[in-house]
Design a protein around this motif. Structure first.
Motif, short mmCIF file in Angstrom:
data_model
loop_
_atom_site.label_atom_id
_atom_site.label_comp_id
_atom_site.label_asym_id
_atom_site.label_seq_id
_atom_site.Cartn_x
_atom_site.Cartn_y
_atom_site.Cartn_z
N TYR A 248 0.83 -1.20 0.00
CA TYR A 248 0.00 0.00 0.00
C TYR A 248 0.87 1.25 0.00
CZ TYR A 248 -4.05 -2.86 1.41
OH TYR A 248 -5.07 -3.79 1.46
N TYR A 249 0.41 2.28 -0.71
CA TYR A 249 1.00 3.61 -0.65
C TYR A 249 -0.05 4.51 0.01
CZ TYR A 249 4.62 2.02 -3.92
OH TYR A 249 5.67 1.34 -4.52
N ILE A 250 0.21 4.89 1.26
CA ILE A 250 -0.81 5.52 2.09
C ILE A 250 -0.34 6.91 2.53
CG2 ILE A 250 -2.13 5.35 4.24
CD1 ILE A 250 -1.64 2.29 4.10
N GLY A 251 -1.22 7.90 2.38
CA GLY A 251 -0.92 9.23 2.89
C GLY A 251 -0.87 9.21 4.41
N VAL A 252 0.22 9.65 4.99
CA VAL A 252 0.41 9.58 6.44
C VAL A 252 -0.59 10.48 7.16
CG1 VAL A 252 2.01 10.12 8.32
CG2 VAL A 252 2.83 8.91 6.29
N ASP A 253 -0.92 11.63 6.58
CA ASP A 253 -1.82 12.58 7.24
C ASP A 253 -3.29 12.32 6.94
OD1 ASP A 253 0.39 13.87 8.32
OD2 ASP A 253 0.54 15.28 6.65
N ASP A 254 -3.62 11.95 5.69
CA ASP A 254 -5.03 11.81 5.33
C ASP A 254 -5.52 10.36 5.30
OD1 ASP A 254 -4.02 10.75 2.96
OD2 ASP A 254 -4.50 12.53 1.75
N SER A 255 -4.62 9.39 5.50
CA SER A 255 -4.98 7.96 5.53
C SER A 255 -5.67 7.50 4.25
CB SER A 255 -5.88 7.65 6.74
OG SER A 255 -5.23 7.92 7.95
N LYS A 256 -5.30 8.07 3.12
CA LYS A 256 -5.87 7.68 1.83
C LYS A 256 -4.89 6.81 1.05
CE LYS A 256 -8.90 11.71 1.35
NZ LYS A 256 -9.23 12.91 0.53
N ILE A 257 -5.44 5.85 0.31
CA ILE A 257 -4.63 4.93 -0.50
C ILE A 257 -4.48 5.52 -1.90
CG2 ILE A 257 -4.47 2.61 -1.46
CD1 ILE A 257 -6.27 1.72 0.92
N TYR A 258 -3.24 5.72 -2.34
CA TYR A 258 -2.99 6.33 -3.63
C TYR A 258 -2.45 5.33 -4.67
CZ TYR A 258 -3.81 10.76 -1.34
OH TYR A 258 -4.41 11.78 -0.66
N ARG A 259 -1.96 4.21 -4.19
CA ARG A 259 -1.44 3.18 -5.10
C ARG A 259 -1.49 1.85 -4.35
NH1 ARG A 259 2.89 3.25 -9.43
NH2 ARG A 259 4.00 1.28 -9.38
N LEU A 260 -1.76 0.79 -5.10
CA LEU A 260 -1.81 -0.54 -4.48
C LEU A 260 -1.22 -1.55 -5.44
CD1 LEU A 260 -2.70 -2.44 -2.23
CD2 LEU A 260 -4.97 -2.54 -3.28
N GLU A 261 -0.18 -2.22 -4.98
CA GLU A 261 0.45 -3.27 -5.76
C GLU A 261 0.13 -4.61 -5.11
OE1 GLU A 261 4.54 -2.22 -5.60
OE2 GLU A 261 4.29 -0.33 -6.69
N SER A 262 -0.11 -5.62 -5.91
CA SER A 262 -0.44 -6.92 -5.33
C SER A 262 0.18 -8.05 -6.14
CB SER A 262 -1.96 -7.11 -5.25
OG SER A 262 -2.51 -7.35 -6.53
N SER A 263 0.39 -9.16 -5.45
CA SER A 263 0.83 -10.40 -6.08
C SER A 263 -0.01 -11.53 -5.51
CB SER A 263 2.32 -10.67 -5.81
OG SER A 263 3.14 -9.68 -6.39
N ALA A 264 -0.80 -12.17 -6.38
CA ALA A 264 -1.67 -13.26 -5.95
C ALA A 264 -1.07 -14.59 -6.39
CB ALA A 264 -3.07 -13.09 -6.54
#
Length: 392
Positions: A248-264
């Motif tokens: 996860y790429y998460i904004g430290v102040d606003d707790s919003k997810i800006y990017r998500l990488e996954s491997s299934a």
């Protein structure tokens, strides 16, 4: 009469100045292309994302215009343009802070939990947009099949809920061994979100499963507005399970997810060949929150890797798909969308729409990487899109 004349003159003048902007975004130091850069026209709902080669296209731009380039790992750039010539944009990498990573071992879990709770507040809110989807199948590095579709989409923070195919085309080479993934669009739509609550299959990160994952802050990316935490979530259970690791790429102040990488891993897929090892899939999803209360889907790239044995030989098909939401439009909500369904076959959808070569010719949204471009040009030279299959 004069008023009407001035009115039409004004409209004509506006249309006449609409431009198609093409460009490439690279790293300032290395010159390497940067994929998944968000490019938006400030003051409008017009946006796009760079492809794997760092290339982008924006259409219907009234010059002069101000463009905004954003990527979680690079500093935000805003620049005015007054020409439609090819742009060559250099982004400066954001500073990386590793000093505070190991101070608090539970920091990562708290960040992910806060981000998921923030996202869950919007799970019932739907968004609507125009999107372009491309799926390219290669076998041992050679292009074999391509799907391209324009969709109107209904989606939320979990996945694409509904779709309407507007334009489509398909081409396939029959040279040597071929392989077809009949509904990877379903897989792409299913994974096109940042909230995976209530999934019945596999092990996903959710508010209920955080304890099943080893959660670690890998680094902090220092952006002007706030730091972005890069948090890895690795499954701690049995490696034979169907599970997914996330970053996860998460904004430290606003707790919003800006990017998500996954491997299934260990996907329960059925293929008409002997599988030498379980299939796996990787995704990169980007979310843009410029004009929305929560970052919503902007693009998702999916790569499915298979290792098969057929006809006494081993093959390694890779199915690449890219879905780009290039324009949000809430007025699309009046349409009757087809609900997400894994039984729907992509080729059936493609063949339900008459192929329109004029629509595809020089379409500014249809921007390819070098491999895709070479394969498409070969298929077009053989009229393969018109006949649906290359029989030469």
């Amino acid at each position: 009469m004069r008023k009407y004349f001035l009115f039409f003159l004004l409209i004509f003048g506006t249309i006449a100045h609409a431009q198609i902007i093409q460009g490439k975004v690279v790293d300032e130091i290395s010159g390497e292309p940067i994929p998944f850069v968000s490019i938006g026209v400030i003051g409008t709902n017009n946006s796009t994302v760079t492809n794997d080669a760092g290339e982008f296209v924006l259409k219907n731009i009234i010059l002069p215009a101000k463009l905004r380039y954003s990527h979680v790992s690079y500093l935000l750039l805003e620049s005015e343009i007054s020409t439609a010539n090819n742009l060559y944009v250099k982004l400066k990498a954001a500073a990386i802070n590793l000093k505070t990573v190991t101070i608090d071992p539970y920091r990562g879990e708290r960040l992910v939990k806060a981000a998921l709770e923030k996202t869950k507040e919007f799970e019932k809110e739907n968004f609507y947009g125009k999107a372009f989807y491309r799926q390219l199948t290669t076998i041992d590095g050679k292009a074999k099949q391509i799907y391209e579709l324009f969709y109107d989409l209904k989606f939320n923070v979990s996945n694409v809920e509904g779709w309407i195919a507007k334009q489509s085309r398909f081409a396939e080479s029959n040279e040597g061994i071929s392989f077809s993934m009949s509904n990877q669009s379903y897989l792409t739509f299913l994974l096109a979100g940042s909230l995976f609550e209530g999934r019945k299959m596999g092990k996903y990160v959710s508010l209920k499963t955080l304890k099943d994952f080893e959660i670690t802050v890998e680094r902090y990316i220092e952006q002007k507005e706030q730091d972005v935490a890069v948090v890895s979530c690795k499954y701690k259970g049995k490696k034979k399970d169907f599970y997914t690791n996330f970053t996860y790429y998460i904004g430290v102040d606003d707790s919003k997810i800006y990017r998500l990488e996954s491997s299934a891993f260990n996907l329960p897929l059925k293929v008409n060949a002997t599988s030498k090892m379980p299939p796996n899939v990787t995704t990169v999803a980007t979310f843009n929150g410029a004009n929305t209360p929560i970052p919503v889907l902007e693009s998702i790239s999916t790569k499915l890797f298979l290792h098969l044995s057929t006809r006494n030989r081993s093959i390694s098909p890779v199915i690449n798909s890219m879905l780009t939401v290039y324009q949000l439009d809430k007025n699309l909500n009046t349409q009757n969308f087809t609900e997400l369904n894994k039984k729907i076959q992509d080729k059936t959808v493609v063949e339900s729409i008459a192929y329109n070569p004029d629509f595809w010719k020089n379409n500014p949204i249809v921007k390819q990487t070098a491999l895709e471009d070479a394969f498409i040009k070969m298929m077009e030279s053989k009229s393969a899109f018109g006949t649906m299959i290359d029989t030469q």
